[in-house]
Design an enzyme around this catalytic site. Structure first.
Site, PDB file in Angstrom:
ATOM      1  CG  HIS A 305     -11.824 -26.448  46.696  1.00 15.62           C
ATOM      2  ND1 HIS A 305     -12.650 -27.579  46.676  1.00 15.62           N
ATOM      3  CD2 HIS A 305     -10.361 -26.445  46.788  1.00 15.62           C
ATOM      4  CE1 HIS A 305     -11.567 -28.139  47.295  1.00 15.62           C
ATOM      5  NE2 HIS A 305     -10.085 -27.163  47.594  1.00 15.62           N
ATOM      6  CG  ASP A 362      -2.807 -22.673  46.687  1.00  8.26           C
ATOM      7  OD1 ASP A 362      -4.128 -23.593  46.618  1.00  8.26           O
ATOM      8  OD2 ASP A 362      -1.854 -22.886  47.686  1.00  8.26           O
TER       9      ASP A 362
HETATM   10  C1  SDX Z   1      -5.784 -26.802  46.235  1.00  4.92           C
HETATM   11  O1  SDX Z   1      -8.719 -30.866  45.642  1.00  4.92           O
HETATM   12  C2  SDX Z   1      -8.461 -29.922  47.047  1.00  4.92           C
HETATM   13  O2  SDX Z   1      -9.225 -30.325  48.011  1.00  4.92           O
HETATM   14  C3  SDX Z   1      -7.659 -29.326  46.925  1.00  4.92           C
HETATM   15  C4  SDX Z   1      -6.689 -28.540  47.836  1.00  4.92           C
HETATM   16  C5  SDX Z   1      -5.881 -29.286  48.781  1.00  4.92           C
HETATM   17  O3  SDX Z   1      -6.309 -28.355  50.636  1.00  4.92           O
HETATM   18  O4  SDX Z   1      -5.537 -29.688  49.017  1.00  4.92           O
HETATM   19  O5  SDX Z   1      -8.120 -27.706  48.725  1.00  4.92           O
HETATM   20  C6  SDX Z   1      -5.537 -27.132  47.448  1.00  4.92           C
HETATM   21  O6  SDX Z   1      -5.377 -27.454  44.697  1.00  4.92           O
HETATM   22  C7  SDX Z   1      -6.786 -25.527  45.749  1.00  4.92           C
HETATM   23  C8  SDX Z   1      -6.751 -25.375  44.227  1.00  4.92           C
HETATM   24  C9  SDX Z   1      -5.354 -24.217  43.574  1.00  4.92           C
HETATM   25  N1  SDX Z   1      -5.747 -24.466  42.780  1.00  4.92           N
HETATM   26  C10 SDX Z   1      -5.712 -23.273  41.818  1.00  4.92           C
HETATM   27  O7  SDX Z   1      -5.825 -21.824  42.849  1.00  4.92           O
HETATM   28  C11 SDX Z   1      -5.949 -23.087  40.288  1.00  4.92           C
HETATM   29  C12 SDX Z   1      -7.057 -21.759  40.150  1.00  4.92           C
HETATM   30  N2  SDX Z   1      -8.394 -23.445  39.919  1.00  4.92           N
HETATM   31  C13 SDX Z   1      -8.674 -23.404  39.091  1.00  4.92           C
HETATM   32  O8  SDX Z   1      -7.315 -23.857  38.300  1.00  4.92           O
HETATM   33  C14 SDX Z   1      -9.989 -24.892  39.373  1.00  4.92           C
HETATM   34  O9  SDX Z   1     -10.679 -23.897  39.813  1.00  4.92           O
HETATM   35  C15 SDX Z   1      -9.597 -25.914  40.066  1.00  4.92           C
HETATM   36  C16 SDX Z   1      -8.822 -26.648  39.730  1.00  4.92           C
HETATM   37  C17 SDX Z   1      -9.350 -25.827  41.112  1.00  4.92           C
HETATM   38  C18 SDX Z   1     -10.466 -26.289  40.001  1.00  4.92           C
HETATM   39  O10 SDX Z   1     -11.291 -26.825  39.195  1.00  4.92           O
HETATM   40  P1  SDX Z   1     -12.781 -27.429  38.431  1.00  4.92           P
HETATM   41  O11 SDX Z   1     -13.395 -27.527  39.767  1.00  4.92           O
HETATM   42  O12 SDX Z   1     -12.413 -28.565  37.675  1.00  4.92           O
HETATM   43  O13 SDX Z   1     -13.544 -26.159  38.176  1.00  4.92           O
HETATM   44  P2  SDX Z   1     -14.276 -26.593  36.633  1.00  4.92           P
HETATM   45  O14 SDX Z   1     -13.384 -26.719  35.412  1.00  4.92           O
HETATM   46  O15 SDX Z   1     -14.822 -27.649  36.690  1.00  4.92           O
HETATM   47  O16 SDX Z   1     -14.591 -24.624  36.803  1.00  4.92           O
HETATM   48  C19 SDX Z   1     -15.665 -24.633  36.387  1.00  4.92           C
HETATM   49  C20 SDX Z   1     -16.119 -23.321  35.550  1.00  4.92           C
HETATM   50  C21 SDX Z   1     -15.415 -23.730  34.361  1.00  4.92           C
HETATM   51  O17 SDX Z   1     -15.296 -22.448  33.532  1.00  4.92           O
HETATM   52  P3  SDX Z   1     -16.916 -22.946  32.317  1.00  4.92           P
HETATM   53  O18 SDX Z   1     -16.109 -23.631  31.306  1.00  4.92           O
HETATM   54  O19 SDX Z   1     -17.834 -23.080  33.129  1.00  4.92           O
HETATM   55  O20 SDX Z   1     -16.673 -21.240  31.712  1.00  4.92           O
HETATM   56  O21 SDX Z   1     -15.228 -22.197  36.375  1.00  4.92           O
HETATM   57  C22 SDX Z   1     -13.934 -22.014  35.502  1.00  4.92           C
HETATM   58  C23 SDX Z   1     -14.212 -23.106  34.740  1.00  4.92           C
HETATM   59  O22 SDX Z   1     -12.969 -22.343  33.781  1.00  4.92           O
HETATM   60  N3  SDX Z   1     -12.924 -21.557  36.374  1.00  4.92           N
HETATM   61  C24 SDX Z   1     -11.766 -20.610  37.204  1.00  4.92           C
HETATM   62  C25 SDX Z   1     -11.510 -21.336  37.885  1.00  4.92           C
HETATM   63  N4  SDX Z   1     -11.210 -21.846  37.754  1.00  4.92           N
HETATM   64  C26 SDX Z   1     -12.734 -22.603  37.368  1.00  4.92           C
HETATM   65  N5  SDX Z   1     -11.707 -19.484  35.662  1.00  4.92           N
HETATM   66  C27 SDX Z   1     -11.166 -18.492  36.021  1.00  4.92           C
HETATM   67  N6  SDX Z   1     -10.378 -19.140  36.914  1.00  4.92           N
HETATM   68  C28 SDX Z   1     -10.572 -19.497  38.045  1.00  4.92           C
HETATM   69  N7  SDX Z   1      -9.573 -19.462  39.366  1.00  4.92           N
END
Ligand code: SDX
Length: 427
Positions: A305, A362
């Site tokens: 998140h 989710d």
């Molecule tokens: C919702 O914003 C809100 O409030 C949203 C929400 C709401 O109520 O409206 O809470 C609802 O959208 C919840 C999120 C649902 N999405 C998912 O579950 C999809 C999986 N999650 C990711 O795509 C991600 O965690 C996000 C999109 C939720 C957040 O993205 P960020 O903040 O841009 O995270 P990031 O890319 O900066 O991550 C930091 C690191 C990265 O790795 P490095 O480049 O540092 O090596 O963490 C990794 C990312 O690749 N990472 C994950 C991951 N989430 C982040 N790696 C594997 N699996 C994941 N789920």
């Protein structure tokens, strides 16, 4: 003396005011930065940028705190009804008995769709994505309901909000019925908001659906947990569309499309798809987790998140509700066991711990919706129905803001510098 941040650049020193929120959050006010220095800021993804001041929802991502208008989400999920929480978000206080009764009356009065709207469903292919139908039909509803297309009419806000909240529920259930070749159900006047939705989803002419109290309570709780979440992607979209003075139905239709993405509201369905893919492949949870760690294109859906760097409080509540709902309904869903094993493995793995990746709203929500009988392709529609009062509350906050300006971010241009036109014969 007001707190400031000092910026020194190119021989210029600028004292920038600090804005402090009621929960102690602080921000550098850069509204005059460009005029004073010629500089703008750059923050792709807005991870460090406050787009606005708002009084609707407070999140502390480090402590896993979520409050709607000051009320902790745990208390609202435990004690409130979804329609009470919708009123709270939109008007700022929990409704009195009289106010809640009037709101529910408005919801009932406005739950019918214009008959001409029902023919629009015939224009969609059977396999049309329900979120596409929902967004299109919300825009179309604005054509049949001039009130929804009216921009500045706060005197009728309660009626407007009730119209849209009620129509979206009717449109969503109708799109499901049409997608499986069932007749569209009309709402019942004896059922409350959530129970009526379930009736409209699942009743058949020869077999009325009697909503089970456990199912109604579980869905009502899910809707409360999805009702608002400050400046998330879809809510920020609604606020931006509203800033151009577009109508409530236009802004909500845009919010539905933003929510659709698998990184946002589409994640609840993606979690179930992920679990089913693991189960079909026969690979172990540990093998899948290793794949997530090594393949940047494979995400652990339902994890991570932008704001929560601790547990998403909603995930905790939904996980507890999962156990109770499945037990009360006598359902054994292997998906729940898989999800819990996936969570346990991930939370012990440095890859997730170092990146502060925890289950979000989710991760478990789809398991409850499966238990209720909602098909996977309707999960994000359920998220939209829950989020609607939050979108409407933010629409009103933008609309009511004194001197509201249109949202128009700047950019840092990285394209070709000035050059002259080249006639085609010389290219
Ligand atoms: C919702 O914003 C809100 O409030 C949203 C929400 C709401 O109520 O409206 O809470 C609802 O959208 C919840 C999120 C649902 N999405 C998912 O579950 C999809 C999986 N999650 C990711 O795509 C991600 O965690 C996000 C999109 C939720 C957040 O993205 P960020 O903040 O841009 O995270 P990031 O890319 O900066 O991550 C930091 C690191 C990265 O790795 P490095 O480049 O540092 O090596 O963490 C990794 C990312 O690749 N990472 C994950 C991951 N989430 C982040 N790696 C594997 N699996 C994941 N789920």
């Amino acid at each position: 003396m007001a707190e400031t941040a000092t910026l020194t650049f190119n021989g210029t020193t600028l004292e920038l005011p600090i804005v402090t929120g009621t929960e102690g959050e602080r921000a550098i006010d850069i509204r005059h930065l460009r005029n004073a220095t010629g500089l703008i800021t750059l923050d792709s993804g807005y991870g460090n940028t406050g787009a606005t001041e708002s009084s609707i929802t407070f999140i502390d991502g480090e402590k896993g705190i979520l409050r709607y208008r000051g009320y902790p989400i745990e208390q609202l999920a435990e004690h409130a009804r979804f329609t009470e929480v919708a009123y709270l978000l939109m008007f700022g206080d929990l409704p009195t008995e009289t106010q809640h009764t009037e709101f529910r009356r408005q919801l009932s009065e406005n739950q019918f769709m214009h008959e001409a709207l029902t023919h629009h469903f015939d224009g969609f292919p059977e396999n049309a994505p329900p979120m596409a139908i929902l967004s299109a039909m919300v825009s179309a509803a604005g054509c049949f309901e001039p009130a929804l297309a009216r921009a500045d009419d706060d005197d009728h806000f309660l009626e407007l909000a009730a119209r849209l909240m009620s129509k979206v529920r009717t449109i969503a259930s109708a799109s499901y019925c049409k997608s499986i070749g069932h007749p569209i159900n009309y709402p019942r006047s004896d059922l409350r908001y959530t129970a009526n939705f379930l009736h409209m989803m699942f009743s058949l002419p020869f077999r009325p659906y009697e909503p089970h109290p456990v199912v109604v309570d579980a869905l009502d709780k899910l809707l409360i947990l999805h009702a608002d979440h400050e400046q998330n992607c879809s809510t920020s979209t609604v606020r931006m569309v509203c800033s151009s003075r577009a109508s409530m139905s236009a802004a909500v239709s845009a919010g539905i499309n933003a929510l659709w993405g698998p990184l946002h509201g589409g994640a609840n369905a993606a979690v179930i798809d992920m679990l089913e893919k693991i189960r079909r492949s026969g690979e172990s949870i540990k093998t899948y987790v290793e794949r997530v760690k090594t393949d940047p294109n494979t995400k652990l859906m339902g994890f991570g998140h932008r704001v929560y760097k601790n547990f998403d409080p909603r995930a905790k509540i939904i996980k507890e509700a999962c156990d109770s709902v499945l037990q009360k309904l006598g359902i054994q869903d292997p998906m729940l066991d898989m999800a819990m094993e996936l969570e346990a493995v991930a939370l012990q793995d440095d890859f997730f711990v170092e990146r502060k990746l925890y289950p979000n709203v989710d991760f478990y929500s789809g398991i409850i919706m499966r238990a209720i009988g909602i098909p996977t392709n309707m999960f994000t529609v359920m998220f939209a129905i829950g989020r609607l009062p939050g979108w409407i509350a933010h629409w009103r906050e933008v609309r009511m803001a004194a001197g509201g300006r249109i949202d128009r971010p700047r950019q840092v241009y990285q394209g070709p510098v000035a050059r002259d036109f080249v006639p085609v014969e010389n290219r």
